[in-house]
Motif scaffolding. Structure first.
Motif, PDB file in Angstrom:
ATOM      1  N   ALA A 176      -1.246   6.384   4.490  1.00  0.00           N
ATOM      2  CA  ALA A 176       0.093   5.819   4.654  1.00  0.00           C
ATOM      3  C   ALA A 176       0.747   5.626   3.292  1.00  0.00           C
ATOM      4  O   ALA A 176       0.067   5.570   2.251  1.00  0.00           O
ATOM      5  N   ALA A 177       2.080   5.525   3.321  1.00  0.00           N
ATOM      6  CA  ALA A 177       2.820   5.303   2.077  1.00  0.00           C
ATOM      7  C   ALA A 177       2.453   3.982   1.434  1.00  0.00           C
ATOM      8  O   ALA A 177       2.557   3.823   0.207  1.00  0.00           O
ATOM      9  N   SER A 178       1.991   3.022   2.229  1.00  0.00           N
ATOM     10  CA  SER A 178       1.622   1.710   1.691  1.00  0.00           C
ATOM     11  C   SER A 178       0.441   1.789   0.740  1.00  0.00           C
ATOM     12  O   SER A 178       0.209   0.861  -0.037  1.00  0.00           O
ATOM     13  N   TRP A 179      -0.313   2.894   0.765  1.00  0.00           N
ATOM     14  CA  TRP A 179      -1.432   3.043  -0.169  1.00  0.00           C
ATOM     15  C   TRP A 179      -0.950   3.019  -1.619  1.00  0.00           C
ATOM     16  O   TRP A 179      -1.705   2.668  -2.520  1.00  0.00           O
ATOM     17  N   LEU A 180       0.308   3.389  -1.837  1.00  0.00           N
ATOM     18  CA  LEU A 180       0.857   3.372  -3.200  1.00  0.00           C
ATOM     19  C   LEU A 180       0.936   1.953  -3.759  1.00  0.00           C
ATOM     20  O   LEU A 180       1.024   1.763  -4.978  1.00  0.00           O
ATOM     21  N   LEU A 181       0.918   0.950  -2.861  1.00  0.00           N
ATOM     22  CA  LEU A 181       0.947  -0.435  -3.332  1.00  0.00           C
ATOM     23  C   LEU A 181      -0.318  -0.796  -4.102  1.00  0.00           C
ATOM     24  O   LEU A 181      -0.343  -1.815  -4.801  1.00  0.00           O
ATOM     25  N   ALA A 182      -1.357   0.027  -3.965  1.00  0.00           N
ATOM     26  CA  ALA A 182      -2.592  -0.247  -4.698  1.00  0.00           C
ATOM     27  C   ALA A 182      -2.359  -0.268  -6.207  1.00  0.00           C
ATOM     28  O   ALA A 182      -3.047  -1.007  -6.931  1.00  0.00           O
ATOM     29  N   VAL A 183      -1.396   0.512  -6.685  1.00  0.00           N
ATOM     30  CA  VAL A 183      -1.148   0.579  -8.133  1.00  0.00           C
ATOM     31  C   VAL A 183      -0.649  -0.760  -8.677  1.00  0.00           C
ATOM     32  O   VAL A 183      -1.254  -1.317  -9.614  1.00  0.00           O
ATOM     33  N   PRO A 184       0.444  -1.350  -8.145  1.00  0.00           N
ATOM     34  CA  PRO A 184       0.853  -2.661  -8.681  1.00  0.00           C
ATOM     35  C   PRO A 184      -0.158  -3.763  -8.392  1.00  0.00           C
ATOM     36  O   PRO A 184      -0.307  -4.688  -9.199  1.00  0.00           O
ATOM     37  N   ILE A 185      -0.874  -3.675  -7.267  1.00  0.00           N
ATOM     38  CA  ILE A 185      -1.876  -4.701  -6.960  1.00  0.00           C
ATOM     39  C   ILE A 185      -2.976  -4.691  -8.010  1.00  0.00           C
ATOM     40  O   ILE A 185      -3.353  -5.746  -8.551  1.00  0.00           O
ATOM     41  N   LEU A 186      -3.509  -3.513  -8.316  1.00  0.00           N
ATOM     42  CA  LEU A 186      -4.581  -3.422  -9.308  1.00  0.00           C
ATOM     43  C   LEU A 186      -4.083  -3.777 -10.704  1.00  0.00           C
ATOM     44  O   LEU A 186      -4.835  -4.330 -11.511  1.00  0.00           O
ATOM     45  N   THR A 187      -2.822  -3.478 -10.995  1.00  0.00           N
ATOM     46  CA  THR A 187      -2.261  -3.852 -12.298  1.00  0.00           C
ATOM     47  C   THR A 187      -2.230  -5.367 -12.441  1.00  0.00           C
ATOM     48  O   THR A 187      -2.647  -5.917 -13.476  1.00  0.00           O
ATOM     49  N   LEU A 188      -1.751  -6.062 -11.412  1.00  0.00           N
ATOM     50  CA  LEU A 188      -1.699  -7.524 -11.451  1.00  0.00           C
ATOM     51  C   LEU A 188      -3.103  -8.116 -11.501  1.00  0.00           C
ATOM     52  O   LEU A 188      -3.357  -9.067 -12.248  1.00  0.00           O
ATOM     53  N   GLN A 189      -4.012  -7.544 -10.742  1.00  0.00           N
ATOM     54  CA  GLN A 189      -5.381  -8.058 -10.748  1.00  0.00           C
ATOM     55  C   GLN A 189      -6.046  -7.835 -12.100  1.00  0.00           C
ATOM     56  O   GLN A 189      -6.791  -8.700 -12.576  1.00  0.00           O
ATOM     57  N   VAL A 255      -5.971 -13.629  -2.659  1.00  0.00           N
ATOM     58  CA  VAL A 255      -4.639 -13.015  -2.694  1.00  0.00           C
ATOM     59  C   VAL A 255      -4.737 -11.525  -2.981  1.00  0.00           C
ATOM     60  O   VAL A 255      -4.144 -10.690  -2.276  1.00  0.00           O
ATOM     61  N   TYR A 256      -5.493 -11.147  -4.012  1.00  0.00           N
ATOM     62  CA  TYR A 256      -5.593  -9.729  -4.371  1.00  0.00           C
ATOM     63  C   TYR A 256      -6.386  -8.941  -3.327  1.00  0.00           C
ATOM     64  O   TYR A 256      -6.059  -7.779  -3.042  1.00  0.00           O
ATOM     65  N   ILE A 257      -7.402  -9.555  -2.740  1.00  0.00           N
ATOM     66  CA  ILE A 257      -8.165  -8.883  -1.689  1.00  0.00           C
ATOM     67  C   ILE A 257      -7.288  -8.626  -0.469  1.00  0.00           C
ATOM     68  O   ILE A 257      -7.256  -7.508   0.068  1.00  0.00           O
ATOM     69  N   ASP A 258      -6.561  -9.646  -0.027  1.00  0.00           N
ATOM     70  CA  ASP A 258      -5.723  -9.493   1.167  1.00  0.00           C
ATOM     71  C   ASP A 258      -4.577  -8.512   0.928  1.00  0.00           C
ATOM     72  O   ASP A 258      -4.202  -7.757   1.830  1.00  0.00           O
ATOM     73  N   LEU A 259      -4.014  -8.534  -0.271  1.00  0.00           N
ATOM     74  CA  LEU A 259      -2.958  -7.575  -0.574  1.00  0.00           C
ATOM     75  C   LEU A 259      -3.478  -6.142  -0.508  1.00  0.00           C
ATOM     76  O   LEU A 259      -2.789  -5.248   0.009  1.00  0.00           O
ATOM     77  N   MET A 260      -4.679  -5.913  -1.020  1.00  0.00           N
ATOM     78  CA  MET A 260      -5.233  -4.562  -0.969  1.00  0.00           C
ATOM     79  C   MET A 260      -5.563  -4.160   0.460  1.00  0.00           C
ATOM     80  O   MET A 260      -5.349  -3.001   0.851  1.00  0.00           O
ATOM     81  N   ARG A 261      -6.048  -5.088   1.269  1.00  0.00           N
ATOM     82  CA  ARG A 261      -6.291  -4.788   2.681  1.00  0.00           C
ATOM     83  C   ARG A 261      -4.981  -4.453   3.392  1.00  0.00           C
ATOM     84  O   ARG A 261      -4.927  -3.532   4.208  1.00  0.00           O
ATOM     85  N   PHE A 262      -3.937  -5.182   3.089  1.00  0.00           N
ATOM     86  CA  PHE A 262      -2.632  -4.913   3.689  1.00  0.00           C
ATOM     87  C   PHE A 262      -2.132  -3.534   3.288  1.00  0.00           C
ATOM     88  O   PHE A 262      -1.528  -2.818   4.094  1.00  0.00           O
ATOM     89  N   ALA A 263      -2.384  -3.141   2.029  1.00  0.00           N
ATOM     90  CA  ALA A 263      -1.909  -1.851   1.547  1.00  0.00           C
ATOM     91  C   ALA A 263      -2.674  -0.687   2.163  1.00  0.00           C
ATOM     92  O   ALA A 263      -2.082   0.360   2.471  1.00  0.00           O
ATOM     93  N   LEU A 264      -3.984  -0.852   2.374  1.00  0.00           N
ATOM     94  CA  LEU A 264      -4.826   0.285   2.759  1.00  0.00           C
ATOM     95  C   LEU A 264      -5.137   0.361   4.250  1.00  0.00           C
ATOM     96  O   LEU A 264      -5.351   1.461   4.770  1.00  0.00           O
ATOM     97  N   ILE A 265      -5.213  -0.772   4.943  1.00  0.00           N
ATOM     98  CA  ILE A 265      -5.683  -0.796   6.337  1.00  0.00           C
ATOM     99  C   ILE A 265      -4.505  -1.085   7.255  1.00  0.00           C
ATOM    100  O   ILE A 265      -3.910  -2.166   7.174  1.00  0.00           O
ATOM    101  N   ASP A 266      -4.183  -0.152   8.142  1.00  0.00           N
ATOM    102  CA  ASP A 266      -2.985  -0.310   8.966  1.00  0.00           C
ATOM    103  C   ASP A 266      -3.119  -1.429  10.003  1.00  0.00           C
ATOM    104  O   ASP A 266      -2.116  -1.959  10.479  1.00  0.00           O
ATOM    105  N   SER A 267      -4.357  -1.828  10.345  1.00  0.00           N
ATOM    106  CA  SER A 267      -4.543  -2.902  11.321  1.00  0.00           C
ATOM    107  C   SER A 267      -4.466  -4.286  10.680  1.00  0.00           C
ATOM    108  O   SER A 267      -4.523  -5.300  11.382  1.00  0.00           O
TER     109      SER A 267
END
Length: 306
Positions: A176-189, A255-267
């Motif tokens: 999904a396109a939301s996988w791209l959110l992994a980049v800012p999430i990992l940067t902040l983490q 916070v960072y774990i849940d954000l990454m789950r939101f970005a990668l897992i559609d459920s």
């Protein structure tokens, strides 16, 4: 009767006044050895060493498993084996998988992201005390060490993320396109991890025994961060005070774990995230990153002494 003549002792020639010495040093560009530079100058020095930081992190990562027969494969196998153990204990024996869709992707994502923070802090704790030879032999901004260790853990995480993508696809999680959110999430983490690593590096430099205490503190932090269980599901019907729910959901690891789950897992949906989650992620990164950097810089001239 002889007369004894008392002559006054010779007066020592006065040396140059302290102000004259300071002026002379300034004239020839001399500075106090080991003096702490100003904060802007320190930032510039650290930026000038950015290539050293990257090369040092890469070298440490390469050497980490150089004695193992499987070599770099352990960069992926270690968190996967941890995830397998946690799945058996928490998912099977304790039943925390009940009510959690895509539990294995949910669990593996949590383990990988948590390991990034845990390893960065542990490595940062020993960044100065474990590198005294380098600190005493060379002149460089000491913050380069904890930052490079955090960068090393980020590089290792990127290897693990390749395995995570395979796991997500094998369990039917669509790209999904939301996988791209992994980049800012990992940067902040990464900024958060580096900041905490600098705090622990200063504390570890003064009290090396703190490295023995950190595994217990980090294990406790892991258990309250929803790595192996869903904070949202477990607390929905509990009787704990509301402020405890807010504290658990808002702690930076969660916070960072849940954000990454939101970005990668559609459920994993937005209602499972704490309120103002992006503000929390940015806030934790700024507080830890800026605060940790200043805290470390204030003791710059003490590292490697004593």
């Amino acid at each position: 009767m002889s007369q004894v003549l008392h002559t006054p002792p010779p007066t020592a020639t006065p040396g140059p006044h302290a102000d004259d010495a300071a002026a002379l040093a300034a004239q020839y560009g001399l500075t106090v050895s080991g003096a702490r530079p100003s904060l802007p100058a320190y930032v510039r020095q650290l930026w000038a060493r950015r290539h050293f930081i990257t090369a040092f992190a890469t070298a440490k990562l390469t050497a980490q498993y150089s004695q193992a027969k499987l070599g770099q494969v352990w960069q992926v196998m270690t968190p996967l084996l941890n995830a397998a153990v946690y799945y058996f204990i928490f998912g099977v024996l304790l039943g925390t998988s009940h009510g959690v869709a895509d539990f294995i992707p949910f669990l593996v994502t949590g383990v990988f992201i948590w390991t990034f923070t845990q390893s960065s802090i542990m490595a940062g704790t020993r960044a100065i005390s474990g590198s005294l030879g380098l600190v005493r032999a060379l002149h460089f901004p000491r913050a380069a060490l904890p930052v490079s260790y955090a960068l090393q853990q980020l590089q290792q995480l990127l290897f693990s993320m390749a395995a995570l993508v395979v796991i997500l696809l094998c369990f039917g999680v669509p790209v999904a396109a939301s996988w791209l959110l992994a980049v800012p999430i990992l940067t902040l983490q990464f900024i958060f991890n580096a900041g905490v690593a600098m705090v622990m590096a200063r504390m570890g430099a003064k009290t090396p025994d703190i490295a023995q205490l950190m595994p217990f503190l980090l294990r406790t932090w892991m258990y309250v961060s929803g790595v192996m269980w869903s904070i949202d599901k477990m607390l929905k019907h509990s009787s704990v005070p509301h402020w405890v729910e807010i504290a658990l959901a808002s702690n930076p690891a969660a916070v960072y774990i849940d954000l990454m789950r939101f970005a990668l897992i559609d459920s994993f949906h937005a209602h499972q995230l704490p309120h103002h989650v992006w503000a929390l992620a940015i806030g934790w990164a700024l507080v830890a990153g800026v605060g940790g950097f200043i805290y470390f810089w204030k003791a710059e001239e003490t590292y490697g002494r004593g």
